[in-house]
Design a protein around this motif. Structure first.
Motif, PDB file in Angstrom:
ATOM      1  N   GLU A 146      -4.144   2.927  -2.390  1.00 33.35           N
ATOM      2  CA  GLU A 146      -3.515   4.282  -2.221  1.00 33.35           C
ATOM      3  C   GLU A 146      -4.306   5.322  -1.400  1.00 33.35           C
TER       4      GLU A 146
ATOM      5  N   GLY B 123      -4.142   9.071   0.063  1.00 35.62           N
ATOM      6  CA  GLY B 123      -3.595  10.451  -0.340  1.00 35.62           C
ATOM      7  C   GLY B 123      -3.404  11.125   0.860  1.00 35.62           C
TER       8      GLY B 123
ATOM      9  N   HIS C  65       0.180   8.288   2.134  1.00 38.98           N
ATOM     10  CA  HIS C  65       0.657   9.486   2.172  1.00 38.98           C
ATOM     11  C   HIS C  65       1.211   9.941   3.833  1.00 38.98           C
TER      12      HIS C  65
ATOM     13  N   GLY D 114      -2.083  -2.888  -3.180  1.00 37.66           N
ATOM     14  CA  GLY D 114      -2.134  -1.650  -4.095  1.00 37.66           C
ATOM     15  C   GLY D 114      -2.997  -0.574  -3.649  1.00 37.66           C
TER      16      GLY D 114
ATOM     17  N   SER E  57       0.832  -1.487  -0.042  1.00 39.84           N
ATOM     18  CA  SER E  57      -0.084   0.012  -0.156  1.00 39.84           C
ATOM     19  C   SER E  57       0.869   1.226  -0.077  1.00 39.84           C
ATOM     20  N   LEU E  58       0.270   2.444  -0.741  1.00 39.20           N
ATOM     21  CA  LEU E  58       1.120   3.621  -0.531  1.00 39.20           C
ATOM     22  C   LEU E  58       0.149   4.645   0.122  1.00 39.20           C
TER      23      LEU E  58
ATOM     24  N   ASP F  86      -6.393  -2.208  -4.653  1.00 41.55           N
ATOM     25  CA  ASP F  86      -6.499  -0.850  -5.562  1.00 41.55           C
ATOM     26  C   ASP F  86      -7.242   0.099  -5.141  1.00 41.55           C
TER      27      ASP F  86
ATOM     28  N   ARG G 271      -8.488   3.576  -3.878  1.00 41.83           N
ATOM     29  CA  ARG G 271      -7.645   4.666  -4.144  1.00 41.83           C
ATOM     30  C   ARG G 271      -8.419   5.896  -3.307  1.00 41.83           C
TER      31      ARG G 271
END
Length: 262
Positions: A21, A23, A5, A19, A2-3, A37, A39
């Motif tokens: 995300e 923000g 911020h 996956g 996971s991404l 995935d 987002r």
């Protein structure tokens, strides 16, 4: 992987799929599950006890899984479940359920929820639903698959909108809209069938003519409404769409029905 911020806040108990995300300035609370995935673009709040299906994208300033807007809610455990491949645009609000009903709000897959759309507590929303800007669903409402709700329309609490129907912008929907119906106005009235939707779904001219004939017999024919309903059920038993309309009407005879010319 996971991404996330660095400005985002993610509860330690949240479950994140591959996956995902998250923000800037997003908040992901306890009991939240984000599938692969998903987002969250930025400034999104997923408050708590919410599942969001794969590849769903949530845009800024949306509040997903907020407390039900119900005076009797006292913090009991209730949930929101959202399907896959949805697009949820800016400032949308989706509330969790209430203990007095199913304790659950459900939203299907492949939906488009434009700016400011609201899904009230305990609502059931089908697949491929489009809610245009600031369309509103009251608590306990039910919306079938492939429904289009125009901008600034409002479906009354406990209201039903059947599969394939279209509701015009600014409509106040205080009575149930039949499957494949076209309703608009304030208060909303039935203005025939959703012909554009039927054509897009692949119905040919012959099928549409028969659907229109059944519609006119049901809503414009002679005799009582109950007699016409029985006649249409008997005369169009080979048309699944008409049988769906009949079943929709019979399912909850206590609910007022959106009719033409009222």
């Amino acid at each position: 992987m996971s991404l996330i911020h660095p400005t985002a806040q993610v509860d330690g108990g949240a479950r994140l799929g591959e996956g995902v995300e998250i923000g800037p300035w997003c908040i992901v609370g306890p009991g939240v599950s984000l599938a692969e995935d998903v987002r969250l673009v930025s400034h999104v709040v997923v408050q708590q006890d919410t599942t969001i299906g794969a590849r769903t994208v949530v845009h800024p300033f949306s509040v997903i899984g907020g407390d039900p807007q119900h005076g009797g809610y006292k913090g009991e455990p209730v949930r929101l479940e959202i399907g896959c491949d949805n697009v949820i645009r800016e400032h949308c609000t989706f509330n969790r359920g209430t203990p007095g009903d199913r304790q659950l709000t459900t939203v299907g897959s492949n939906g488009l929820f434009m700016t400011g759309a609201h899904v009230g507590h305990d609502a059931i929303v089908g697949d491929r639903v489009t809610m245009a800007n600031h369309a509103t669903l009251g608590g306990h409402s039910r919306v079938g698959d492939r429904v289009f709700l125009g901008g600034l329309c409002a479906v009354h609490q406990f209201g039903r909108v059947g599969q394939g129907a279209i509701v015009g912008g600014l409509a106040a929907v205080t009575r149930d809209v039949i499957p494949y119906g076209s309703a608009w106005g304030n208060h909303a009235r039935l203005h025939g069938l959703n012909l554009i939707g039927l054509k897009r779904k692949g119905y040919d001219k012959t099928a549409i003519r028969r659907l229109l004939a059944a519609y006119r017999e049901l809503f414009e024919g002679g005799g009582t409404f109950a007699e016409r309903l029985d006649a249409v059920e008997a005369g169009y038993a080979d048309l699944p769409e008409i049988m769906e309309i009949v079943a929709f009407i019979r399912e909850d005879g206590k609910r007022p029905l959106c009719l033409p010319g009222e």
